[in-house]
Design a protein around this motif. Structure first.
Motif, PDB file in Angstrom:
ATOM      1  N   LYS A 171       8.187   3.788  14.893  1.00  0.00           N
ATOM      2  CA  LYS A 171       6.769   3.560  14.620  1.00  0.00           C
ATOM      3  C   LYS A 171       6.560   2.995  13.215  1.00  0.00           C
ATOM      4  O   LYS A 171       5.720   2.105  13.012  1.00  0.00           O
ATOM      5  N   ALA A 172       7.320   3.500  12.253  1.00  0.00           N
ATOM      6  CA  ALA A 172       7.230   2.970  10.889  1.00  0.00           C
ATOM      7  C   ALA A 172       7.657   1.502  10.875  1.00  0.00           C
ATOM      8  O   ALA A 172       7.022   0.663  10.217  1.00  0.00           O
ATOM      9  N   PHE A 173       8.733   1.194  11.593  1.00  0.00           N
ATOM     10  CA  PHE A 173       9.212  -0.184  11.703  1.00  0.00           C
ATOM     11  C   PHE A 173       8.126  -1.084  12.291  1.00  0.00           C
ATOM     12  O   PHE A 173       7.849  -2.178  11.761  1.00  0.00           O
ATOM     13  N   ASP A 174       7.498  -0.636  13.366  1.00  0.00           N
ATOM     14  CA  ASP A 174       6.460  -1.444  14.015  1.00  0.00           C
ATOM     15  C   ASP A 174       5.259  -1.664  13.098  1.00  0.00           C
ATOM     16  O   ASP A 174       4.696  -2.766  13.048  1.00  0.00           O
TER      17      ASP A 174
ATOM     18  N   THR B  84       0.837  -1.196   0.000  1.00  0.00           N
ATOM     19  CA  THR B  84       0.000   0.000   0.000  1.00  0.00           C
ATOM     20  C   THR B  84       0.875   1.251   0.000  1.00  0.00           C
ATOM     21  O   THR B  84       2.078   1.198   0.269  1.00  0.00           O
ATOM     22  N   GLU B  85       0.266   2.375  -0.265  1.00  0.00           N
ATOM     23  CA  GLU B  85       1.006   3.631  -0.198  1.00  0.00           C
ATOM     24  C   GLU B  85       1.439   3.939   1.230  1.00  0.00           C
ATOM     25  O   GLU B  85       2.483   4.563   1.447  1.00  0.00           O
ATOM     26  N   ALA B  86       0.648   3.483   2.197  1.00  0.00           N
ATOM     27  CA  ALA B  86       1.054   3.646   3.593  1.00  0.00           C
ATOM     28  C   ALA B  86       2.321   2.845   3.880  1.00  0.00           C
ATOM     29  O   ALA B  86       3.226   3.310   4.591  1.00  0.00           O
ATOM     30  N   ASP B  87       2.394   1.630   3.310  1.00  0.00           N
ATOM     31  CA  ASP B  87       3.613   0.832   3.448  1.00  0.00           C
ATOM     32  C   ASP B  87       4.805   1.566   2.843  1.00  0.00           C
ATOM     33  O   ASP B  87       5.891   1.608   3.414  1.00  0.00           O
ATOM     34  N   ARG B  88       4.594   2.134   1.682  1.00  0.00           N
ATOM     35  CA  ARG B  88       5.698   2.838   1.013  1.00  0.00           C
ATOM     36  C   ARG B  88       6.117   4.083   1.794  1.00  0.00           C
ATOM     37  O   ARG B  88       7.302   4.408   1.847  1.00  0.00           O
ATOM     38  N   ASP B  89       5.162   4.763   2.380  1.00  0.00           N
ATOM     39  CA  ASP B  89       5.512   5.925   3.205  1.00  0.00           C
ATOM     40  C   ASP B  89       6.427   5.498   4.355  1.00  0.00           C
ATOM     41  O   ASP B  89       7.424   6.178   4.661  1.00  0.00           O
TER      42      ASP B  89
END
Length: 218
Positions: free
Chosen positions: A201-204, A5-10
């Motif tokens: 937080k991105a990692f989690d 998803t774009e959230a994943d890419r962010d």
């Protein structure tokens, strides 16, 4: 199959930016090109050699589960061949074909340089972009006498992802490198580095989403 998803890419972009050290490349007495799954690392090494960034490089790396299919004769061997094809002279290259992790990349390359009478005060660490921070932290721990300068292909996450066979694998591997930056200081393998809250937080979030193939196991 994982739908990215774009959230994943962010979140992946946050990890990518964090793992880039942002060093200004400058001439060093020697370079170490760390093995991995991207032959572009060898291309970057050849470009930097031709630009006068170093007179001597150690290509280091055996094979791993991630690289065996692409580099069956060993990462260092294939990288050397790529550099030679791009015009690097053989007498500017030392080969270290046995390392199977980043610590060994640094330690074994140091030994190869010492055997050749080289004791540099700085080294250019050439790696995949998302491996810079781990390479830097490992070098500072295992070889504190030298100043490591990190270099990679100059590319954005999005451009790099388009070059890869599988973006999911790229994010998985970037997660693995970030996890090692977080955990290896506790194990004595690397120096401690600050990890910003937004990166944690991105990692989690990515971990929960299943990007965990290359994470450390307890």
């Amino acid at each position: 199959m994982t739908v990215i998803t774009e959230a994943d890419r962010d979140d992946a972009r946050l990890l990518w930016d964090y793992n880039l050290m942002g060093h200004q490349v400058r001439p060093c007495p020697a370079a170490i090109t760390l093995g991995g799954c991207d032959i572009g690392v060898a291309t970057t090494a050849a470009e930097l050699y031709h630009a006068g960034a170093f007179p001597l490089v150690v290509f280091t790396g055996s094979t791993s589960a991630a690289t065996r299919e692409h580099f069956p004769r060993g990462e260092a061997v294939h990288f050397r061949e790529q550099a030679l094809a791009l015009g690097m002279p053989d007498d500017a290259i030392l080969l270290e074909p046995n390392a199977t992790n980043t610590g060994q990349n640094i330690s074994f390359a140091r030994e190869v340089l010492a055997e050749g009478g080289k004791t540099p005060d700085s080294v250019l660490l050439i790696s995949m972009p998302y491996m810079q921070r781990r390479a830097y932290a490992t070098c500072r721990k295992l070889w504190p006498e030298v100043e490591p300068v990190c270099a990679s292909q100059a590319v954005t996450y999005d451009a790099y992802a388009k070059e890869q066979e599988d973006e999911k694998t790229l994010i998985d591997m970037m997660m693995g490198d970030t996890h090692r930056v977080m955990e290896y200081p506790k194990r004595g393998f690397a120096i401690e580095q600050q990890v910003p809250e937004k990166v944690c937080k991105a990692f989690d979030r990515l971990r929960v989403r299943g990007y965990d193939t290359w994470l450390l196991r307890d």
